[in-house]
Design a protein around this motif. Structure first.
Motif: not given
Ligand code: NAD
Length: 350
Positions: A41, A44, A116, A118-120, A159, A174, A176, A178, A186, A262, A307, A310
């Motif tokens: 990620h 983040h 912020h 970060g990664r929840i 997000t 896990v 996790d 947006a 991204k 957040n 999860g 990752e």
């Molecule tokens: P992502 O789309 O890459 O993944 C989302 C989830 O899908 C994850 O749990 C991942 O393990 C799962 N996943 C991905 N591919 C998979 C597969 N092939 N099979 C099964 N599961 C699968 O993640 P995202 O939505 O882009 O978010 C990225 C990060 O950004 C997260 O860690 C989130 O906490 C963080 N975030 C933080 C904030 C903040 O304000 N702090 C805001 C938005 C997002």
């Protein structure tokens, strides 16, 4: 460039020390960000450093702040992060919950006013490691919105991440994510790399679909994931994270400034309060095996549970190093200078 975990963590730590962060908080924040890079990620990870340095310098981030327990109702805690490093005060709020859940079996924590987070997933993984299920609803405020509501053209939310982790006998499950089609970071990373984004992630300023990462800077918006369903979950994160646990939601236009705050509503649950750890784990791991046993669809090598991607990326990056694109690296080096490091101190890391 490719850089290894320890060197990148040391560089990030030194930058935070430059803006007067105490060493333990600088190191913890650096480790959290680098782990986000390790887990794939980059949005983040250390690319956030320039924003954190600006926030510290502009008074939006209190590098000294600790989380404070402001209300204690037994199984319900209200914790204020006082706009400290989210990676520190968010972890402190999580630890307060982990301590309390030993007595109460379930705990609900309102963790408000974190810079912020970060990664929840980091907080959820901490709970899973201790044997607990956790659920996290988070809103994102402090700057203007970038995400359109389903059916709307104007930007109204951020997000807003949702996260849930479930322990197993080995690696946790896990989820996790947006609630926008993609995380805002991204868009930044794609813009830096000069690559288009997946279809369905962005709208231009007229509300037409686009894959151009530059559309956001030109007034466009991020789409919610999964049409009306992602929009609905984003709204629930806004209301539970920002309205219930936190102090404000995105509609407070006066608070749309130049920082990222957040607010998080978090539940931590001990499986022993229900049918017990053993039967729960049997179901969870049986279900995981059942999913893994599915034949892959066309275009996939195998079925994964949330999860796993990752952990796969982390194994690869621990071995081969962490890739950081040139433009992100330049902005991090510029932030290091802004934080007070000399050119020669920065050169050690390049
Ligand atoms: P992502 O789309 O890459 O993944 C989302 C989830 O899908 C994850 O749990 C991942 O393990 C799962 N996943 C991905 N591919 C998979 C597969 N092939 N099979 C099964 N599961 C699968 O993640 P995202 O939505 O882009 O978010 C990225 C990060 O950004 C997260 O860690 C989130 O906490 C963080 N975030 C933080 C904030 C903040 O304000 N702090 C805001 C938005 C997002």
């Amino acid at each position: 460039m490719i850089i290894d975990r320890e060197k990148l963590t040391q560089f990030a730590t030194e930058i935070f020390l430059g803006v007067d962060t105490p060493i333990d908080k600088a190191r913890e924040t650096a480790e959290h960000l680098v782990e986000a890079n390790l887990k794939g990620h980059d949005s983040h990870g250390v690319g956030m450093i320039p924003r954190y340095v600006s926030a510290a310098k502009n008074g939006f981030l209190d590098v000294h702040a600790n989380a404070e327990l402001v209300k204690d109702k037994g199984a319900v805690l209200l914790v204020d992060g006082h706009q400290g490093f989210g990676q520190v005060v968010g972890r402190q709020a999580t630890d307060m919950g982990l301590e309390r859940v030993k007595d109460t079996g379930i705990v609900c924590i309102g963790s408000r006013n974190n810079h912020h987070l970060g990664r929840i997933g980091t907080y959820a993984e901490r709970c899973a490691e201790a044997g607990y299920v956790s659920v996290h609803f988070v809103n994102v405020v402090g700057h203007p919105p970038f995400v359109s509501p389903w059916g709307g053209r104007d930007k109204r939310m951020q997000t807003n991440p949702f996260c849930c982790a479930v322990p197993t006998d080995d690696d946790p499950i896990v989820l996790d994510m947006a609630t926008s089609a993609i995380a805002l970071g991204k868009v930044r990373v794609a813009g830096m790399k000069g690559v288009p984004l997946p279809e369905g992630s962005l709208f231009d300023v007229q509300g037409s679909p686009t894959t151009d990462p530059g559309a956001i800077a030109a007034g466009g918006s991020l789409a919610p994931f999964g049409a009306h369903k992602g929009y609905g979950l984003a709204l629930i994160c806004e209301l539970l994270g920002g309205g219930l646990a936190g102090e404000w939601t995105m509609q407070d236009v006066a608070k749309q400034q130049d920082t990222t705050i957040n607010h998080m509503l978090m539940f931590i649950i001990d499986p022993d309060v229900f049918g017990g750890q053993d039967s729960f784990r049997r179901e969870v791991m049986g279900m995981r095996d059942w999913l893994h046993s599915s034949d892959p669809a066309v275009g996939f090598d195998r079925v994964r549970t949330p999860g796993e991607p990752e952990r796969e990326t982390m194994a690869e990056r621990l071995e081969k190093g962490i890739p950081v694109d040139e433009q992100s690296w330049d902005t991090i080096c510029t932030a290091a200078i802004k934080a007070g490091m000399s050119e020669s101190e920065v050169k050690v890391y390049t």
